[in-house]
Design a protein around this motif. Sequence first.
Motif, PDB file in Angstrom:
ATOM      1  N   ARG A 168       0.832  -1.212   0.000  1.00 49.39           N
ATOM      2  CA  ARG A 168       0.000   0.000   0.000  1.00 49.39           C
ATOM      3  C   ARG A 168       0.863   1.257   0.000  1.00 49.39           C
ATOM      4  O   ARG A 168       0.578   2.219  -0.707  1.00 49.39           O
ATOM      5  N   GLN A 169       1.938   1.244   0.773  1.00 48.28           N
ATOM      6  CA  GLN A 169       2.819   2.407   0.836  1.00 48.28           C
ATOM      7  C   GLN A 169       3.493   2.662  -0.517  1.00 48.28           C
ATOM      8  O   GLN A 169       3.602   3.801  -0.961  1.00 48.28           O
ATOM      9  N   LYS A 170       3.926   1.605  -1.191  1.00 50.79           N
ATOM     10  CA  LYS A 170       4.527   1.763  -2.519  1.00 50.79           C
ATOM     11  C   LYS A 170       3.530   2.352  -3.505  1.00 50.79           C
ATOM     12  O   LYS A 170       3.872   3.219  -4.305  1.00 50.79           O
ATOM     13  N   GLU A 180       1.622   6.847  -6.873  1.00 45.66           N
ATOM     14  CA  GLU A 180       0.569   7.817  -7.220  1.00 45.66           C
ATOM     15  C   GLU A 180       1.058   9.248  -7.021  1.00 45.66           C
ATOM     16  O   GLU A 180       0.784  10.128  -7.834  1.00 45.66           O
ATOM     17  N   GLU A 181       1.796   9.482  -5.941  1.00 45.72           N
ATOM     18  CA  GLU A 181       2.327  10.830  -5.687  1.00 45.72           C
ATOM     19  C   GLU A 181       3.304  11.236  -6.783  1.00 45.72           C
ATOM     20  O   GLU A 181       3.306  12.369  -7.239  1.00 45.72           O
ATOM     21  N   ILE A 182       4.116  10.291  -7.208  1.00 46.37           N
ATOM     22  CA  ILE A 182       5.099  10.580  -8.252  1.00 46.37           C
ATOM     23  C   ILE A 182       4.392  10.849  -9.585  1.00 46.37           C
ATOM     24  O   ILE A 182       4.763  11.759 -10.325  1.00 46.37           O
ATOM     25  N   LYS A 183       3.364  10.064  -9.889  1.00 47.11           N
ATOM     26  CA  LYS A 183       2.612  10.268 -11.136  1.00 47.11           C
ATOM     27  C   LYS A 183       2.002  11.664 -11.203  1.00 47.11           C
ATOM     28  O   LYS A 183       1.880  12.248 -12.264  1.00 47.11           O
ATOM     29  N   ASN A 184       1.624  12.173 -10.063  1.00 51.08           N
ATOM     30  CA  ASN A 184       0.968  13.483 -10.016  1.00 51.08           C
ATOM     31  C   ASN A 184       1.945  14.654 -10.039  1.00 51.08           C
ATOM     32  O   ASN A 184       1.522  15.805 -10.035  1.00 51.08           O
TER      33      ASN A 184
END
Length: 188
Positions: free
Chosen positions: A165-167, A172-176
């Motif tokens: 879940r953490q990965k 998702e944060e990096i994609k954004n």
Amino acid sequence: MIDLYDRFPVALEISDKNDAYLADLTLVNAHNAYPKAMPLVHSDRGFAYTRQVYKAKLDEYSMSQSMSRVSKCIDNGVCEGFQGQFKDMLFILYPNISSKDEMIKAIKGTLDYYINHYPQKRLKGKTCGQVRKESLKQNEFSQYPIVPAKKYVRYWNEIEAKKIRQKLIIVEEIKNQPETRLEQVDIR
């Protein structure tokens, strides 16, 4: 000190104090009971086991040392479980202990019961004393597989799920982030 193969107590010492001398005496007595053995000796990271004197004695006996990770009591699960089981047996067998001498007798009596009269499911209904005698007499070891404890399997599965879940959150944060390309990031 117990042997992980058959859960046989290879050495047990009783003292008013839980100190370095007690750890040393237990190690010496375990070695004297099985002088040709060269086991891996596992312990927690208590002072008694991290001293140079203890390490030198292990080297003298051709024993290797293993220690738990810091703050990971689960690493000592077998011994912790044995101690809990032993205490339960002791207070069932000897419910009215009222003196130090009675406690010493109760510990020795419980040890005898555990070794000679307590059948273990993992050992196919045999006692650890029976398995020990058979193994030493035949000079070979039967297989007694360790059944995974459901609560520990569940514990490690939950940790693995948290990591996943953490990965996913990080990805998702990096994609954004528009300035970072996903193929530039190595997530392990």
